[in-house]
Design an enzyme around this catalytic site. Structure first.
Site, PDB file in Angstrom:
ATOM      1  CG  ASP A 193      -1.877   1.165   1.229  1.00  9.09           C
ATOM      2  OD1 ASP A 193      -2.598   1.353   0.240  1.00  9.09           O
ATOM      3  OD2 ASP A 193      -1.885   1.911   2.233  1.00  9.09           O
ATOM      4  CG  MET A 274      -9.127   8.137   3.717  1.00  8.15           C
ATOM      5  SD  MET A 274     -10.586   7.964   2.658  1.00  8.15           S
ATOM      6  CE  MET A 274     -10.450   9.449   1.671  1.00  8.15           C
ATOM      7  NE  ARG A 275       0.003   5.634   2.196  1.00  2.00           N
ATOM      8  CZ  ARG A 275      -0.063   4.992   3.350  1.00  2.00           C
ATOM      9  NH1 ARG A 275      -0.584   3.777   3.412  1.00  2.00           N
ATOM     10  NH2 ARG A 275       0.374   5.553   4.463  1.00  2.00           N
ATOM     11  CB  ALA A 276      -6.350   3.881  -2.723  1.00  2.00           C
ATOM     12  CB  VAL A 279      -1.977   7.151  -4.667  1.00  2.00           C
ATOM     13  CG1 VAL A 279      -1.221   6.657  -5.897  1.00  2.00           C
ATOM     14  CG2 VAL A 279      -1.074   7.094  -3.447  1.00  2.00           C
TER      15      VAL A 279
END
Length: 687
Positions: A193, A274-276, A279
């Site tokens: 991730d 929420m990283r996706a 990104v």
């Protein structure tokens, strides 16, 4: 320095080239993880990218590459005056798999800190890579604690080094690129991730494309400088395009429509955290800048999803990364904001300078290919990595296709649902690779003692150092409050943590196992143990026996999912050559001890204990088992016998091995209290 293979000469690999170029435009995208079989130009493309990176302005003499216009106020070599600097090429720094923590983050000179009160810092690879590229080949083989440090620095843009109360911080912003072969093991999901984008690469199966790969590679080997010269114009064009995209990037607008599509896509695919979303937003914005547009379109969101989401969809190590493109298109259409279709219809908002070449310049392009005979859709680049075909992991081993006479081979059985198993560990204190199974002396863990350092001091044991220096203060003429410390007084802390082991599965695939419809439960148990091995960072191997022989279905590897694939396709039938299976396992362990002597083994034999293959099968099996007991190999026998009448043969086998026997039911974590104690106790008695 040898001339690198030109980036624009790479045949095909559009997704790989695009992902690398997007990160070259905006390192904030978060780096690239390149997954693929050997010989697919992974390393070649990454190394070639460094030649396309624009030069950077640095403060003269600064070891940390501070920008002269905005130097880092916390730079260990600072403070620096704002002003003119010098230009140098952007660096590409390679992190070796066997690097130490000090080599990665840098090292404090503890001796000078204690004796002189001086904070002396030797920069590591993170400092060298600042404002450049940090490349980790075989990142899946890197120790977990190094991967954690690496990804933390990439996320925060800074590296922190702390030793015994002395700390140093410096900027560390770089383009992070990792390459890996999934056959050799996977990264943990939480580490996957942390990479912004992931690309799957594979060798082309088209003869014309492979011909072009070989042609370019041979031409490069014959005359690297001349070959690079023929591609100089294309390299210059792509380098200029990177610079232009960097300048345009701050002007790109991410509207509410595309942002809503991004959020809806991440929610539809049930991506954790929420990283996706972040990104994808950065990637879509960078795609627009790369295409020469100032507005993000639906096509940018779609391409960003294909690069940013597949590796975040995995729920366990046996899930293959991927994305359902039909579902993606439905989601984008449902939440479309009316500012563009899902197709690649070009940029109708501002066709500045990015639409000159329709094929390579869109969001799927990787830079100009020359108008030569080389195809533009291959998947190999003729690099030194290019090699032959790789057999599919899921195919059963050929040597197991001839069952003994009179016993027909039965079709593979699906594994039962896996479950959580009790911890099996190797007794004693090892010194193997860091992991989570057995006790071992490691670089990280709880401090258990002190010793004189062998080589450079890395982990100071302060109390032991003071204790060693204290009796000599008067003889050394101490007159002030400080402690007079010499080299002989320094003590290295010894630490105890956990190591990964080699878990070798020896599985009975004979007819006696299949006749009672137990193979599904057996495969489920082995699959459960494989999941446990994955979580504990073990290497695994698989030996099976049936018919008249034992065979190595999977040599020891870090790829636990490869073992699961082999297990799923395991055929059954024939007699039970238990001795042959044990002898084959003994050979595997003997070779592995030579190859990796520090890694201790745990053998898991899955059988009902019957031996029917060859002359005197029971006596031969007993003699083979006693070889393991003589070598002190920790072993567990998973007893698969069922029915009202039980012969107890698996228990007898465990006694010969010097190990312990458990039933399939007892293997569950909530059913086998004290199993670890039994394994260790029996192994000690055998030793």
């Amino acid at each position: 320095m040898s001339t690198p293979f030109p980036f624009t000469a790479v045949v095909g690999q559009d997704d790989l080239r695009l992902a690398l170029l997007l990160n070259a435009v905006s390192p904030a995208v978060g780096g690239v993880l390149v997954r693929g079989e050997k010989g697919t130009a992974k390393s070649t493309a990454v190394r070639a990218l460094s030649a396309l990176m624009p030069e950077v302005d640095v403060v003269a003499g600064c070891r940390f590459s501070c920008a002269p216009a905005a130097p880092d106020p916390a730079c260990p070599d600072g403070p620096h005056e704002v002003g003119a600097g010098v230009q140098r090429p952007a660096r590409m720094v390679e992190l070796p798999v066997g690097a130490s923590e000090d080599r990665l983050v840098g090292a404090l000179d503890i001796e000078r800190a204690l004796a002189e009160g001086v904070k002396a810092f030797e920069p590591g690879l993170l400092a060298d890579a600042h404002r450049g590229i940090l490349y980790v080949d075989e990142v899946n083989l890197l120790h977990d604690h190094l991967v954690d440090l690496l990804l933390d620095a990439a996320a925060m843009g800074a590296s922190y080094v702390e030793r015994e109360g002395v700390s140093v911080r410096h900027a560390a912003r770089f383009l992070l690129v990792g390459t890996m072969n999934p056959e050799e093991g996977e990264l943990r999901p939480q580490l996957l991730d942390r990479f912004g984008l992931t690309v799957e690469v594979a060798a082309s199966r088209e003869p014309d494309q492979r011909v072009e790969v070989v042609r370019r590679r041979l031409a490069y080997d014959d005359d690297p400088d001349g070959f690079a010269g023929r591609w100089a114009d294309e390299e210059t064009s792509v380098r200029a395009r990177i610079v232009a995209a960097r300048k345009l990037l701050p002007s790109v607008v991410l509207g509410d429509g595309p942002l809503r599509q991004i959020a809806a896509t991440c929610a539809a695919f049930e991506v954790d955290g929420m990283r996706a979303d972040i990104v994808m937003a950065r990637t879509a914005t960078t795609l627009a800048a790369w295409a020469g547009r100032t507005e993000v379109l639906a096509e940018d969101v779609r391409q960003a999803a294909l690069l940013a989401l597949p590796h975040r969809r995995r729920r366990n190590p046996f899930d293959a990364p991927g994305l359902d493109e039909d579902k993606l298109d439905e989601t984008l259409e449902e939440f479309g904001g009316g500012d563009g279709s899902n197709g690649s219809g070009g940029s109708d908002d501002s066709g500045d300078s990015g639409d000159e070449d329709p094929d390579p310049d869109g969001p799927d392009g990787g830079g100009g290919q020359p108008p030569q005979e080389g195809p533009d859709s291959g998947t190999d680049d003729g690099s030194s990595e290019s090699s032959g075909e790789v057999p599919a992991q899921g195919e059963p081993s050929e040597s197991g296709q001839a069952p003994s006479p009179g016993a027909g081979e039965q079709a593979p059985v699906r594994a039962a649902e896996p479950f959580r198993t009790k911890v099996l560990s190797v007794p004693g204190l090892g010194e193997g690779a860091a992991g989570r199974r057995s006790r071992a002396r490691t670089e990280h863990g709880r401090t258990t003692g002190a010793r004189r350092p062998q080589g450079a001091l890395t982990k100071l044991h302060l109390a032991a150092t003071v204790q060693a220096a204290a009796p000599h203060q008067r003889a050394r003429g101490r007159s002030g409050p400080g402690l007079v410390v010499r080299r002989d007084d320094l003590r290295q802390a010894t630490r105890e943590g956990r190591e990964g082991n080699l878990v070798l599965f020896v599985v009975d695939a004979s007819g006696s196992m299949a006749a009672r419809q137990r193979m599904s439960a057996v495969k489920g148990a082995v699959l459960s143990l494989l999941l446990d091995a994955y979580q504990r960072r073990d290497k695994v191997g698989l030996v099976t026996f049936r018919g008249s022989t034992g065979e190595v279905a999977l040599p020891p590897t870090s790829s636990v999912d490869a073992a699961a694939v082999r297990l799923e396709s395991l055929p059954t039938g024939g007699r039970t050559p238990l001795a042959a299976g044990l002898l084959r396992a003994h050979d595997v362990l003997r070779v592995e001890r030579l190859r990796d002597p520090a890694r201790r083994a745990l053998m898991v034999v899955v059988t009902d204990g019957r031996a029917t293959g060859g002359p005197e099968p029971v006596n031969l099996a007993g003699r083979a088992a006693r070889l393991f007991a003589a070598d002190g190999v920790a072993s567990v026998v998973v007893d698969c016998e069922s029915g009202p009448v039980r012969l107890g043969l698996a228990g007898q086998l465990a006694g010969e091995l010097g190990g312990t026997a458990v039933t399939l039911d007892e293997l569950r974590a909530d059913s086998i209290a004290g199993l670890v104690r039994d394994v260790q106790g029996n192994s000690r008695r055998a030793a």
